[in-house]
Write an enzyme that holds these catalytic residues in place. Sequence first.
Site, mmCIF file in Angstrom:
data_model
loop_
_atom_site.group_PDB
_atom_site.id
_atom_site.type_symbol
_atom_site.label_atom_id
_atom_site.label_comp_id
_atom_site.label_asym_id
_atom_site.label_seq_id
_atom_site.Cartn_x
_atom_site.Cartn_y
_atom_site.Cartn_z
ATOM 1 C CB SER A 244 -0.957 -0.048 1.202
ATOM 2 O OG SER A 244 -1.980 0.915 1.078
ATOM 3 C CG ASP A 476 -6.118 -3.021 -3.793
ATOM 4 O OD1 ASP A 476 -6.690 -2.217 -3.039
ATOM 5 O OD2 ASP A 476 -5.002 -3.514 -3.555
ATOM 6 C CG HIS A 506 -5.326 -2.806 0.423
ATOM 7 N ND1 HIS A 506 -4.889 -2.281 -0.765
ATOM 8 C CD2 HIS A 506 -4.642 -2.140 1.390
ATOM 9 C CE1 HIS A 506 -3.989 -1.338 -0.543
ATOM 10 N NE2 HIS A 506 -3.814 -1.246 0.764
#
Length: 545
Positions: A244, A476, A506
């Site tokens: 991320s 995602d 995610h």
Amino acid sequence: MPPARAISTAVLLSAATLLASSLTACAPTDRDGDRQGDTGGTTSDAQALNDLRAQSPHWRDCPAPAPIQGGGEAPGALPDGTPWQCATLRTPLDWKNPSGETMDLALVRARTSGTPDDRIGSLLFNFGGPGGSGVATLPGLAADYEKLRTRYDLVSFDPRGVGNSRGVRCPDAGLPDEDEIDGIPDDGGDETDALVRFNRETAAACEKNSGDALPYVGTTQAARDMDLMRQVLGDEKLHYLGISYGTELGGVYAHLFPEHVGRAVLDGVVDPTQDTMEEALAQAGGFQLAFEHFAAWCARQGCTLGEDAEDIVDLVVGLEAALDDTPLSTPDDGELDGDALVAAVTGALYRQDYWPALRVGLEAAADDDGDVLHDLAEALGQHGTGGGTDDGTTDEESNEDDAFRAITCADSSSRYTVADVLSRLPDFIEASPLFGPGLAWSTLSCDGWPVPGAARHPEVSAPGAPPVLLVGNTGDPATPYEGAARMARRLGEKVGVELTYEGEGHGAYDSGNTCVRNAVDAYLLNGTLPKHGTVCEAEPLPEGK
């Protein structure tokens, strides 16, 4: 958002000291051709840098994570008896002034389970956010990385401004609780004024409580910290797994130090071409797509929310509006309102194995029972604001939200106004009537911030760097799939190698998908890259679950 190694200590520290000695006469350069931390090449600066590289962290058994890191219990030994060790790394507060004030960064590591001959080096993790404590997170996720530990020491850290690394603090006794502020105010009304006032008063409180650190918590400074870690840990190259926001940090590192990039994997890739407003709008579309995928799955399961995905989406949008008008009472004098519903849905979309619980909660809420969804919002709500972690730690007292705001505002030069939000609000609602409004209004969070932001978006160009494996997930919600291709283009030709995961949630590696894990492990452990454009298919949830 949006968003998870064996040489003896004496040998490791000896290697770090030897490396530092070899660098005494020639400081490393970054991508822009400047000496790392140079302010003019003074003797005091050069000596300060040499001293920093020559430091020997004192590794010791890890204590329980501090409240500012999220709390919890001290990490227990790994199954083979390997203990978790913690230390601090001294680094300049301002890399442009290395002979000035310093700060300590909190580190954690588990030594490799392999032999000295098998050991590659350290594998550094950043789990995203920004704002999450790597020291608190890595031990809780260690089972996912046990195979990687056969050739690496597993290492993570609290980035500057986070947790025990001079964590920033914004709360002020005079501020209302954030839960008391309507994050989706009526256009131009008192609620809008209250949100603007809250953001500005929060910025003032951050300056009051952490003002001396706020100019120095940005991603570029953190990337320079990672290169110091590399040197002190005794590694010629930085081997890295970023998730991320950690992909943005990894991209910035590659830009600054392309010659020091080792085996690097970026999973759940941030789009480096977008400013804050563009990123928020893309996330609105990403969460909408993920929710539609959930709704289609729910319909196939025969859930009571609707006959098809469109019916289910419409029902939940209507339910959110109804709960805003008339919340459902829950135990302990709580309530389920529209914001809590969105928090529960948002959090559950971060992992596909949360979907069954979301189905039960939505079905109950549609039947006027808000207990399950309220509990789900409490358990998963942090995922909706910046990534969160899945290690079971509580973050009720952590500074994750404060650090998220501080790092985001230090990085982004965008300072949006109510007029900016209102002008783009129709686009957000079109992208997602459920998630769009909240994400649109969230772009006001840097209004009144006391420190100018660095740029509209991060610089990640890294021509000449070795290959970087980019893992993009088509479902995602927090870092939409398109970001991986854009990161690849910005890194430069032959640098970004794309691996696609056709799945949900995610990121991809921590989903447990066998194809993704095998590809990532093969690169990190053996240096074998998958073919550019390789596709891994999801292993779907079993029907009926």
